[in-house]
Design an enzyme around this catalytic site. Structure first.
Site, mmCIF file in Angstrom:
data_model
loop_
_atom_site.group_PDB
_atom_site.id
_atom_site.type_symbol
_atom_site.label_atom_id
_atom_site.label_comp_id
_atom_site.label_asym_id
_atom_site.label_seq_id
_atom_site.Cartn_x
_atom_site.Cartn_y
_atom_site.Cartn_z
ATOM 1 N N TYR A 65 23.428 0.961 45.315
ATOM 2 C CA TYR A 65 24.693 0.281 45.585
ATOM 3 C C TYR A 65 24.569 -1.243 45.421
ATOM 4 O O TYR A 65 25.548 -1.924 45.171
ATOM 5 C CB TYR A 65 25.142 0.545 47.028
ATOM 6 C CG TYR A 65 25.790 1.886 47.289
ATOM 7 C CD1 TYR A 65 25.872 2.871 46.306
ATOM 8 C CD2 TYR A 65 26.332 2.167 48.547
ATOM 9 C CE1 TYR A 65 26.466 4.096 46.570
ATOM 10 C CE2 TYR A 65 26.939 3.388 48.822
ATOM 11 C CZ TYR A 65 27.001 4.352 47.836
ATOM 12 O OH TYR A 65 27.601 5.555 48.098
ATOM 13 N N GLY A 66 23.346 -1.747 45.640
ATOM 14 C CA GLY A 66 23.115 -3.200 45.752
ATOM 15 C C GLY A 66 23.785 -4.049 44.682
ATOM 16 O O GLY A 66 24.221 -5.160 44.959
ATOM 17 N N CYS A 116 22.817 2.003 55.660
ATOM 18 C CA CYS A 116 22.743 1.351 54.356
ATOM 19 C C CYS A 116 23.166 -0.098 54.552
ATOM 20 O O CYS A 116 24.262 -0.363 55.063
ATOM 21 C CB CYS A 116 23.709 2.065 53.404
ATOM 22 S SG CYS A 116 23.982 1.215 51.844
ATOM 23 N N ASN A 117 22.298 -1.002 54.175
ATOM 24 C CA ASN A 117 22.608 -2.413 54.396
ATOM 25 C C ASN A 117 23.773 -2.894 53.543
ATOM 26 O O ASN A 117 24.592 -3.683 54.002
ATOM 27 C CB ASN A 117 21.367 -3.266 54.114
ATOM 28 C CG ASN A 117 20.411 -3.249 55.278
ATOM 29 O OD1 ASN A 117 20.541 -4.034 56.198
ATOM 30 N ND2 ASN A 117 19.473 -2.327 55.270
ATOM 31 N N THR A 118 23.846 -2.423 52.312
ATOM 32 C CA THR A 118 24.923 -2.870 51.425
ATOM 33 C C THR A 118 26.277 -2.447 51.995
ATOM 34 O O THR A 118 27.220 -3.242 52.043
ATOM 35 C CB THR A 118 24.723 -2.283 50.013
ATOM 36 O OG1 THR A 118 23.388 -2.548 49.603
ATOM 37 C CG2 THR A 118 25.674 -2.881 49.025
ATOM 38 N N GLU A 177 10.577 3.327 46.318
ATOM 39 C CA GLU A 177 11.065 4.534 45.613
ATOM 40 C C GLU A 177 9.948 5.166 44.790
ATOM 41 O O GLU A 177 9.946 6.364 44.556
ATOM 42 C CB GLU A 177 12.238 4.180 44.683
ATOM 43 C CG GLU A 177 13.483 3.705 45.399
ATOM 44 C CD GLU A 177 14.472 4.825 45.728
ATOM 45 O OE1 GLU A 177 14.572 5.772 44.950
ATOM 46 O OE2 GLU A 177 15.126 4.737 46.776
ATOM 47 N N CYS A 183 16.459 -4.089 54.944
ATOM 48 C CA CYS A 183 16.703 -3.033 53.955
ATOM 49 C C CYS A 183 16.059 -1.787 54.532
ATOM 50 O O CYS A 183 14.924 -1.852 55.024
ATOM 51 C CB CYS A 183 16.070 -3.403 52.607
ATOM 52 S SG CYS A 183 16.076 -2.050 51.393
ATOM 53 N N THR A 184 16.751 -0.674 54.452
ATOM 54 C CA THR A 184 16.226 0.544 55.091
ATOM 55 C C THR A 184 14.971 1.089 54.406
ATOM 56 O O THR A 184 14.278 1.928 54.964
ATOM 57 C CB THR A 184 17.304 1.650 55.153
ATOM 58 O OG1 THR A 184 17.842 1.829 53.846
ATOM 59 C CG2 THR A 184 18.406 1.274 56.126
ATOM 60 N N HIS A 185 14.677 0.602 53.203
ATOM 61 C CA HIS A 185 13.431 1.025 52.554
ATOM 62 C C HIS A 185 12.199 0.329 53.169
ATOM 63 O O HIS A 185 11.092 0.854 53.104
ATOM 64 C CB HIS A 185 13.439 0.654 51.062
ATOM 65 C CG HIS A 185 14.259 1.564 50.199
ATOM 66 N ND1 HIS A 185 15.629 1.553 50.205
ATOM 67 C CD2 HIS A 185 13.894 2.511 49.291
ATOM 68 C CE1 HIS A 185 16.066 2.455 49.314
ATOM 69 N NE2 HIS A 185 15.040 3.039 48.762
#
Lengths: 267, 267
Positions: free
Chosen positions: A43-44, A74-76, A153, A185-187
């Site tokens: 989405y970023g 989701c941060n975005t 990822e 960021c959730t990652h």
């Protein structure tokens, strides 16, 4: 919807699983329905109007499953659509940005916080504004780290290349008075060990996934929507919009031993 | 439209500038109008139907500028929309995949080619099919390299982290009989020195950007649309849909000394 209903959670992909992990840790008895919009990931780089549209669609899917609360993992989405969803929906909604900002402000002694995020999140100024709202005296150094989510990822959580790249991103704060590093960021919680190694133990890392889970606990209690503790881990369901196999593989890396029902969904 | 008209070229972002470089090298007298759809970058993870829609919109923009030929300087668009655009438009169209595949097949002695690309390009099987069409006897090892384009976007062309990551992607072919490495993403020519260092001089690198430019030369000559050589470098125009500054900065890294007119465009 009542306290027995599930919690709905959405993200553009697998990142939100770090929020699932934290929610499961704090609220093992809660059932989670997770929606990962993998077909439209990432989405970023999308326009804010499109993020709003996607967030609404994701929320609608989860509402159709009868969830009692929504987590924007989701941060975005949190940056661009939280207020709008909160105004238009009647169920409790928790985002990832406000809780993380609050926790970072509480954690800093020096009054200087660094935030790491994707280019989209950093340029939205969402964390900067959320921290300012909590305490305008806290200084913020915001660092866009476009490579960290792709490295996660690729599951290079402990790879020397990841360390080299993260060290480059963090270079500017190493000799500063930053004492709190907010993972926006959730990652990024997947990289917490490598990031801690780089910044050293004098810097506290605030994980916005766990801040979000803590906020969810408060909200469910306040709204009397928390399940009674059963001593058992509730079942989770995962829906994705594309490439189920890739999601399951990544999910196993994010949450080893993850169990639940995995399905393809269409919006 | 006539031979004096410009060549239209589109990509999802900056990657196609490696094609601009090759076209400028071979056809300095040709004017180029480049369209980079930076607002919707990256295309790689989008659904094929959306790629087709975007490709049509990008082509329509360039046609409105009166171009005489179209170059699809984007592997994702070439994989999903080339045939459709070719059927629906009357001007000559050159993609990046077929010329690269042809050149790789001509280059290999061992009959074993490796193709590097984004996950989207590799899973579309576009290069695999294009090589098979040229010569079914040529074996193809296709390697998805999701981190290479983000590393190029961060301008880490010669960074040790990039070398570590590229070496990991190439590990499986190092002790094989692969003698030709086809760069199936327009970002990758920026990494050619590092890739050559890893695979060694016994492996030829085929750059699909230069194969595409060579194909364009043939097409323009065949259609009598080539400009007469003027001995001068023609002016180029660059349109992007978002973040002009970032594009200009990256363009300077891709093509040091790049000159032309840079503007924001809306579709």
């Amino acid at each position: 919807m009542n306290s027995k209903s599930a919690i709905g959670m959405f993200d553009s992909g697998v990142g939100g699983l770090t929020v699932v992990r934290e929610v499961t840790r704090l609220l093992p008895e809660e059932e989670i329905i997770y929606f990962g919009d993998t077909a439209r990931f990432p989405y970023g780089s999308q326009a804010p109007s499109r993020i709003v549209e996607y967030s609404k669609e994701n929320a609608t899917f989860l509402l159709s499953q009868g969830v009692k609360a929504l987590v924007m993992a989701c941060n975005t989405c949190s940056a661009h659509a939280y207020e709008l969803l909160q105004e238009s929906l009647s169920l409790p909604i928790v985002d990832v940005i406000a809780p993380g900002a609050k926790k970072a402000v509480a954690a800093t002694q020096s009054g200087h916080v660094a935030v790491l995020g994707t280019s989209g999140t950093i340029s939205s100024l969402a964390y900067q504004k959320a921290i300012e709202k909590e305490n305008p005296a806290v200084r913020v150094t915001a660092i866009a780290c476009p490579l960290l989510a792709p490295l996660v990822e690729e599951r290079l959580f402990h790879h020397p290349a990841t360390e080299l790249i993260a060290a480059e991103y963090l270079k500017s704060i190493l000799k500063s008075d930053v004492d709190t590093l907010l993972l926006g960021c959730t990652h990024y919680p997947m990289l917490q060990p490598i990031l801690q190694k780089i910044v050293g133990n004098s810097v506290s890392i605030v994980n916005s996934a766990s801040a979000c889970a803590e906020e969810l606990v408060c909200v469910l209690q306040e709204k009397k929507l928390a399940r009674a503790s059963s001593g058992q881990i509730a079942a989770h369901r995962y829906f994705v919009t594309d490439d189920l196999k890739k999601f399951q593989d990544l999910a196993q890396s994010f949450l080893p031993g993850i169990q639940g029902e995995f399905s393809l969904a269409s919006l």
